[in-house]
Write a protein that holds these residues in place. Sequence first.
Motif, PDB file in Angstrom:
ATOM      1  N   UNK A 175       0.818  -1.220   0.000  1.00  0.00           N
ATOM      2  CA  UNK A 175       0.000   0.000   0.000  1.00  0.00           C
ATOM      3  C   UNK A 175       0.851   1.270   0.000  1.00  0.00           C
ATOM      4  N   UNK A 176       2.166   1.141   0.030  1.00  0.00           N
ATOM      5  CA  UNK A 176       3.035   2.330   0.030  1.00  0.00           C
ATOM      6  C   UNK A 176       2.764   3.184  -1.204  1.00  0.00           C
ATOM      7  N   UNK A 177       2.521   4.444  -0.995  1.00  0.00           N
ATOM      8  CA  UNK A 177       2.310   5.365  -2.102  1.00  0.00           C
ATOM      9  C   UNK A 177       0.887   5.434  -2.613  1.00  0.00           C
ATOM     10  N   UNK A 178      -0.021   4.653  -2.026  1.00  0.00           N
ATOM     11  CA  UNK A 178      -1.410   4.717  -2.481  1.00  0.00           C
ATOM     12  C   UNK A 178      -2.056   6.039  -2.054  1.00  0.00           C
ATOM     13  N   UNK A 179      -2.922   6.528  -2.907  1.00  0.00           N
ATOM     14  CA  UNK A 179      -3.799   7.651  -2.558  1.00  0.00           C
ATOM     15  C   UNK A 179      -5.218   7.273  -2.972  1.00  0.00           C
ATOM     16  N   UNK A 180      -6.191   7.943  -2.365  1.00  0.00           N
ATOM     17  CA  UNK A 180      -7.573   7.563  -2.643  1.00  0.00           C
ATOM     18  C   UNK A 180      -8.482   8.768  -2.592  1.00  0.00           C
TER      19      UNK A 180
ATOM     20  N   UNK B 170      -8.235   5.389   5.255  1.00  0.00           N
ATOM     21  CA  UNK B 170      -8.356   4.487   6.395  1.00  0.00           C
ATOM     22  C   UNK B 170      -8.840   3.098   5.970  1.00  0.00           C
ATOM     23  N   UNK B 171      -9.168   2.928   4.689  1.00  0.00           N
ATOM     24  CA  UNK B 171      -9.532   1.616   4.164  1.00  0.00           C
ATOM     25  C   UNK B 171      -8.310   0.762   3.863  1.00  0.00           C
ATOM     26  N   UNK B 172      -7.113   1.344   3.930  1.00  0.00           N
ATOM     27  CA  UNK B 172      -5.905   0.549   3.638  1.00  0.00           C
ATOM     28  C   UNK B 172      -4.720   0.992   4.496  1.00  0.00           C
ATOM     29  N   UNK B 173      -4.998   1.373   5.753  1.00  0.00           N
ATOM     30  CA  UNK B 173      -3.931   1.889   6.617  1.00  0.00           C
ATOM     31  C   UNK B 173      -3.399   0.843   7.599  1.00  0.00           C
ATOM     32  N   UNK B 174      -3.722  -0.442   7.379  1.00  0.00           N
ATOM     33  CA  UNK B 174      -3.228  -1.545   8.222  1.00  0.00           C
ATOM     34  C   UNK B 174      -3.644  -1.391   9.676  1.00  0.00           C
ATOM     35  N   UNK B 175      -4.812  -0.807   9.898  1.00  0.00           N
ATOM     36  CA  UNK B 175      -5.309  -0.616  11.261  1.00  0.00           C
ATOM     37  C   UNK B 175      -6.813  -0.858  11.245  1.00  0.00           C
ATOM     38  N   UNK B 176      -7.231  -1.982  11.825  1.00  0.00           N
ATOM     39  CA  UNK B 176      -8.655  -2.317  11.782  1.00  0.00           C
ATOM     40  C   UNK B 176      -9.512  -1.485  12.723  1.00  0.00           C
TER      41      UNK B 176
ATOM     42  N   UNK C 263      -2.683   3.642  -7.468  1.00  0.00           N
ATOM     43  CA  UNK C 263      -1.641   2.749  -6.978  1.00  0.00           C
ATOM     44  C   UNK C 263      -0.237   3.314  -7.137  1.00  0.00           C
ATOM     45  N   UNK C 264      -0.100   4.408  -7.862  1.00  0.00           N
ATOM     46  CA  UNK C 264       1.216   4.976  -8.132  1.00  0.00           C
ATOM     47  C   UNK C 264       1.432   5.097  -9.627  1.00  0.00           C
ATOM     48  N   UNK C 265       2.658   5.440  -9.993  1.00  0.00           N
ATOM     49  CA  UNK C 265       2.950   5.701 -11.404  1.00  0.00           C
ATOM     50  C   UNK C 265       3.255   4.445 -12.202  1.00  0.00           C
ATOM     51  N   UNK C 266       3.560   3.343 -11.530  1.00  0.00           N
ATOM     52  CA  UNK C 266       3.931   2.114 -12.231  1.00  0.00           C
ATOM     53  C   UNK C 266       2.688   1.325 -12.618  1.00  0.00           C
ATOM     54  N   UNK C 267       2.619   0.936 -13.869  1.00  0.00           N
ATOM     55  CA  UNK C 267       1.516   0.124 -14.349  1.00  0.00           C
ATOM     56  C   UNK C 267       1.660  -1.306 -13.820  1.00  0.00           C
ATOM     57  N   UNK C 268       0.559  -1.900 -13.352  1.00  0.00           N
ATOM     58  CA  UNK C 268       0.572  -3.250 -12.798  1.00  0.00           C
ATOM     59  C   UNK C 268      -0.538  -4.076 -13.433  1.00  0.00           C
ATOM     60  N   UNK C 269      -0.345  -5.395 -13.460  1.00  0.00           N
ATOM     61  CA  UNK C 269      -1.370  -6.320 -13.963  1.00  0.00           C
ATOM     62  C   UNK C 269      -2.254  -6.718 -12.792  1.00  0.00           C
ATOM     63  N   UNK C 270      -3.376  -6.034 -12.630  1.00  0.00           N
ATOM     64  CA  UNK C 270      -4.251  -6.228 -11.477  1.00  0.00           C
ATOM     65  C   UNK C 270      -5.113  -7.474 -11.698  1.00  0.00           C
ATOM     66  N   UNK C 271      -5.148  -8.361 -10.680  1.00  0.00           N
ATOM     67  CA  UNK C 271      -5.872  -9.628 -10.809  1.00  0.00           C
ATOM     68  C   UNK C 271      -7.063  -9.742  -9.864  1.00  0.00           C
ATOM     69  N   UNK C 272      -7.222  -8.784  -8.930  1.00  0.00           N
ATOM     70  CA  UNK C 272      -8.380  -8.876  -8.050  1.00  0.00           C
ATOM     71  C   UNK C 272      -8.255  -8.010  -6.819  1.00  0.00           C
ATOM     72  N   UNK C 273      -9.360  -7.923  -6.087  1.00  0.00           N
ATOM     73  CA  UNK C 273      -9.372  -7.183  -4.829  1.00  0.00           C
ATOM     74  C   UNK C 273     -10.016  -8.049  -3.750  1.00  0.00           C
ATOM     75  N   UNK C 274      -9.648  -7.767  -2.496  1.00  0.00           N
ATOM     76  CA  UNK C 274     -10.265  -8.404  -1.335  1.00  0.00           C
ATOM     77  C   UNK C 274     -10.687  -7.298  -0.379  1.00  0.00           C
ATOM     78  N   UNK C 275     -11.943  -7.325   0.040  1.00  0.00           N
ATOM     79  CA  UNK C 275     -12.515  -6.290   0.893  1.00  0.00           C
ATOM     80  C   UNK C 275     -12.870  -6.892   2.247  1.00  0.00           C
TER      81      UNK C 275
END
Length: 676
Positions: free
Chosen positions: A58-63, A76-82, A101-113
């Motif tokens: 999650x480093x560098x994420x913004x939302x 606070x949805x991804x700050x590692x603090x429940x 996610x940042x400036x680097x393009x990634x091959x996204x395969x899914x999310x977990x909520x």
Amino acid sequence: MKLEWHVWIFLLGAVKGLDMDRLERSYIEGKTPDTTNIHGTNVATLSQTPPEGQQISTDGWTANCTSVASGHDCNQAFDADNSTYWQSASGTTIQSITIHLGDAEMAISGIVVVPLQGQNDTHLIEQHEVFLSNDGDNWERVAYGTWWPDESLKVAAFQPRKAKHVRLSAPAPTGIAISDISIYQDRYITPDPSLGAWGPTIDFPLVPVSAAVDAHSGELVAWSAWGYDQFTSGKAAKTQTATWSPTKQSVTRRTITDTHHDMFCSGISLDENSKIIVTGGADGGETSIYNTTDRDWFVGEGMNKDRGYQATTLLSDGRMFVIGGSWSGGVGGKNGEVYDVKTNTWDELPNAKVSAMYTKDRRTYRRDNHGWLFGWTDGYTFQAGPSEQMNWYGSADSGSTNGAGNRTGDQDAMCGNAVMYDNGKILTFGGSPWYEDKNATTNANIISLDKPSQDPSVIANAGGGMNYARTFHSSVVLPDGTVFVNGGQSYGVPFGQNDVQMTPELFIPDSSSENGGTWKTLQTNTIIRVYHSLSLLLQDGTVFTGGGGLCGSCESNHFDGQIYTPPYLLKADGSLRDRPEIQSVTPSTAKPGTTVEVTTAGPVDTQAAIIRYGSTTHTVNTDQRRIGVELKSTGDNKYTFDIPSEAGRAIPGYYMLFVMKDGTPSHSVNIQVTSD
């Protein structure tokens, strides 16, 4: 089992060397959902497989979000603090969170909520959509559907797409709350339209173990068991169902209690009027009927014998034949019986001997499971497997049994597949000598039927055999006569996820070839489809494939389906081809031997096909069959073709008519073949 979030690993596939009796007890008992420890909080996982690949830091994420309740910001949805969470304000119809996610393009395969825990069913996400984008302006929807409304982990897995932005949207006028979002990346699979394409994923509020396509609406009606994530062998008198609408792009859920029937491990057939007839299963003697006109379930007359894992097929006169099914109601003696849909009555056929189709499985209750049945002429049913021995079953008087020889060069093929791909030609492929705990095979055969009094001809090693050994796989016959095969394992372990086959393949018939055709590999998928998975042909010529699991805490539950688009619908650049169009069909209801007139929007190929609507569970789809028809031009884009004159070659029911132009199929139009 309590695993830290970053080591959420699923291990059941390693069970190959363990005692199978112990494994079997565990999944029949239907254990309660497992939990995992996420940032210090135990969360129900529903024993789901996470998306393929690795969790992204999650480093560098913004939302940014559509709205924020005071003190509960997006990040606070991804700050590692429940103890912190994002909560939206109420009053907005659609809520969404968008993560950069940042400036680097990634091959996204899914999310977990991870939903906010302990909220007493408020602010939960049910309906939802997942989008990806590279620039934050142009978005591709990769998943949508409905999650079960509880606090367990919510997973959306899909074919990897390159992106820098991820968005989750949900209609939630009372607001939603999310404790944690994780995003996964995997290896990028370069698109190749000549191999077909995967996507999007449709998320279900249950594991779709059984399903049928409603001929009238085109909707897919799916169900699991009494539970949406697990089953037991006892009688529960209810079933969890879900309906996916391709036109509305929506998934709705419903618990069926009116029929007092747990429809897990049932037999399924579509009758002459497209009603879905579900027999036996966990509640072994029951019959439930889904009326596709009323879109509701009704009670049918119960069978004479309790059955589970039985097979059924419609007969040439519109009655339904059933045989086997020792998973419920005791072992052995599950001889044939027939159901008269019109009178709602069952009659036993004591001389339709189930013992003739027994396999040599080490477990006696497995030996009559999942028969490969094909209704044929004069009220006969051809049983092509999974036993090496083939049989003809008659339905007159007290029934009859006549051996039809062996599948040449094959063996017992439990949990293999059989598809009638053209005018009495059956392709059989895969399976293993035992239901589980044995290596699968690549074996394939072509069986050609003629008269019930004759042994069929058999071509061994059809197409040279499959490219991959498979058991627990699924398959669909396509409008052009090819057969799509997906998923499975090379070593069969129910609910295991080792030895999986991720690359589908296609059988291409060729009557001029000594082996009857060839096998071609297709676009690799990234979602595992093994035990309890299924595939069905849709009205637009695409394939729905989904499910797998339904096993409590055995860690292989897949609450989703996915659309596969075959190569015949795609241009070289991946865009959709122009398709021929059917403007009218007369008559739309036809008896055997009827000449049908078709009007199209332009000239089409002379070869067309009618394909019966499918229903499937546990590798078996006795409803689907393709009948190739020849179009004869009568001028002005008008053509005629004939329904086979011998009743039973096209068993009664609803069929999808596809016309072709340069190999590309039309959207289908319905034709009902009635009993003679």
